[in-house]
Design a protein around this motif. Structure first.
Motif, short mmCIF file in Angstrom:
data_model
loop_
_atom_site.label_atom_id
_atom_site.label_comp_id
_atom_site.label_asym_id
_atom_site.label_seq_id
_atom_site.Cartn_x
_atom_site.Cartn_y
_atom_site.Cartn_z
N ASP A 1 7.16 -5.96 52.72
CA ASP A 1 6.93 -6.86 51.56
C ASP A 1 7.82 -8.27 51.66
OD1 ASP A 1 9.56 -5.99 51.29
OD2 ASP A 1 9.32 -4.99 49.27
N GLY A 2 8.47 -8.45 52.84
CA GLY A 2 9.20 -9.93 53.08
C GLY A 2 10.69 -9.64 52.72
N GLU A 3 11.18 -8.58 52.04
CA GLU A 3 12.60 -8.30 51.75
C GLU A 3 13.35 -8.07 53.13
OE1 GLU A 3 13.50 -5.65 48.69
OE2 GLU A 3 12.41 -6.64 47.20
N THR A 4 14.37 -8.74 53.26
CA THR A 4 15.47 -8.41 54.24
C THR A 4 16.65 -7.92 53.87
OG1 THR A 4 16.17 -10.63 54.25
CG2 THR A 4 14.13 -10.42 55.55
N GLY A 5 17.47 -7.50 54.66
CA GLY A 5 18.98 -6.93 54.50
C GLY A 5 19.65 -7.26 55.93
N ASP A 6 21.01 -6.91 55.85
CA ASP A 6 21.74 -6.91 57.19
C ASP A 6 22.58 -5.33 56.82
OD1 ASP A 6 21.22 -9.20 58.62
OD2 ASP A 6 21.78 -10.07 56.51
N ILE A 7 23.18 -4.94 57.95
CA ILE A 7 24.04 -3.85 58.04
C ILE A 7 24.88 -4.11 59.14
CG2 ILE A 7 24.30 -1.37 58.38
CD1 ILE A 7 21.25 -1.20 57.58
N ILE A 8 26.18 -3.74 59.03
CA ILE A 8 27.29 -3.74 59.95
C ILE A 8 27.87 -2.16 60.02
CG2 ILE A 8 29.54 -4.72 60.77
CD1 ILE A 8 28.75 -7.27 59.25
N THR A 9 27.81 -1.49 61.25
CA THR A 9 28.18 -0.13 61.15
C THR A 9 29.60 -0.25 62.28
OG1 THR A 9 25.85 0.57 60.71
CG2 THR A 9 27.61 1.93 62.10
N LYS A 10 30.34 0.62 61.96
CA LYS A 10 31.55 0.73 62.85
C LYS A 10 32.24 1.99 62.45
CE LYS A 10 34.44 -2.38 60.31
NZ LYS A 10 35.13 -3.62 60.39
#
Length: 274
Positions: A67-76
């Motif tokens: 649907d065009g939505e975006t996001g970011d994830i940082i994993t550690k």
């Protein structure tokens, strides 16, 4: 009478839980072309692999929905604590989506040829409740089916098993929904999430902005059942089956994932390792 129903929050019951399940699954079978196996997170002494990210690295992902939505994830990994001879890894998942920022934690360990992930569904459900509270008052809630565990065979070859342990997650809510000058209307939400076992289906190359990887491809699915009704409306019932495909790496985590359901597709891709 026009009733404001928390349909957005209800319809998204599966989405946060699935996203967190994938985050918790930062541990599967593939090898970075440019790196030698890590004895603490790689081959494990032969054909066995251990599917847990390296402790001294950070993994950045991009989420793109159809649907065009975006996001970011940082994993550690933020800590490793010994428990009866087993290193239990606590994994931080920082999520930025729609100008909101959240941090969730999951746990993982390996023993006897199996990597075990404790899935952070309670956090996802808490987010769901927060969303519903924006448009209605939750007067009563009951949740069963925790904890949820996911098991991966460390062999990482085709037909290696990906399984879940626990009963389905069941959620029941009683709501008081504002209805303007009319006061409020009583409503009820019932939801059930059932994880379905999967397996490794292939070994194949994957290229992302983070590099080239020779991966094991895993497939599994889950089913989300939702029933919503009020004292003045007929029940609305939906059942959706979501298919999940993962390409992953020991000592790295998820390289790429694709989740497909009736409501669309969401792709998570590794962009950077630091």
């Amino acid at each position: 009478m026009k009733i404001k129903v928390p349909s957005l929050a209800i319809g998204r019951f599966a989405k946060p839980a699935l996203a967190l399940a994938v985050l918790a699954m930062s541990f599967t079978a593939c090898k970075d072309d440019d790196k030698k196996p890590d004895p603490d997170g790689g081959d494990g002494g032969g054909t066995e692999k251990v599917f847990i990210p390296s402790k001294d690295k950070s993994y950045s992902y991009k989420i793109t929905d159809s649907d065009g939505e975006t996001g970011d994830i940082i994993t550690k990994i933020v800590s490793t604590k010994d428990s009866a001879g087993i290193d239990v890894h606590t994994i931080s998942n920082f999520i930025r989506e729609n100008e909101e920022e959240k941090t969730f934690f999951s746990k993982a360990y390996f023993k006897g040829g199996t990597t075990t992930n404790e899935l952070p569904y309670p956090v996802a459900l808490k987010e769901l409740i927060n969303e519903i509270n924006d448009v209605a008052y939750v007067s009563k809630i009951k949740v069963t089916g925790f904890p949820q565990f996911q098991y991966l065979e460390n062999n990482g070859k085709v037909n290696s098993a990906l399984t879940f342990k626990s009963d389905p997650i069941n959620l029941s809510m009683e709501l008081e929904i504002p209805a303007g000058d009319e006061g409020s209307v009583l409503g009820k939400l019932e939801a059930r999430m059932t994880n379905k076992n999967g397996k490794a289906v292939a070994e194949e190359a994957v290229t992302t902005p983070a590099g080239n990887f020779n991966c094991t491809k895993w497939e599994y699915s889950y089913e989300a059942y939702i029933k919503f009704e009020t004292e003045v409306t007929e029940p609305e019932i939906t059942t959706e089956l979501v298919h999940v495909t993962l390409w992953t790496a020991p000592g790295v985590g998820i390289v790429k994932s694709i989740e497909k359901g009736e409501d669309g597709t969401s792709t998570t891709e590794l962009r950077k390792i630091e």
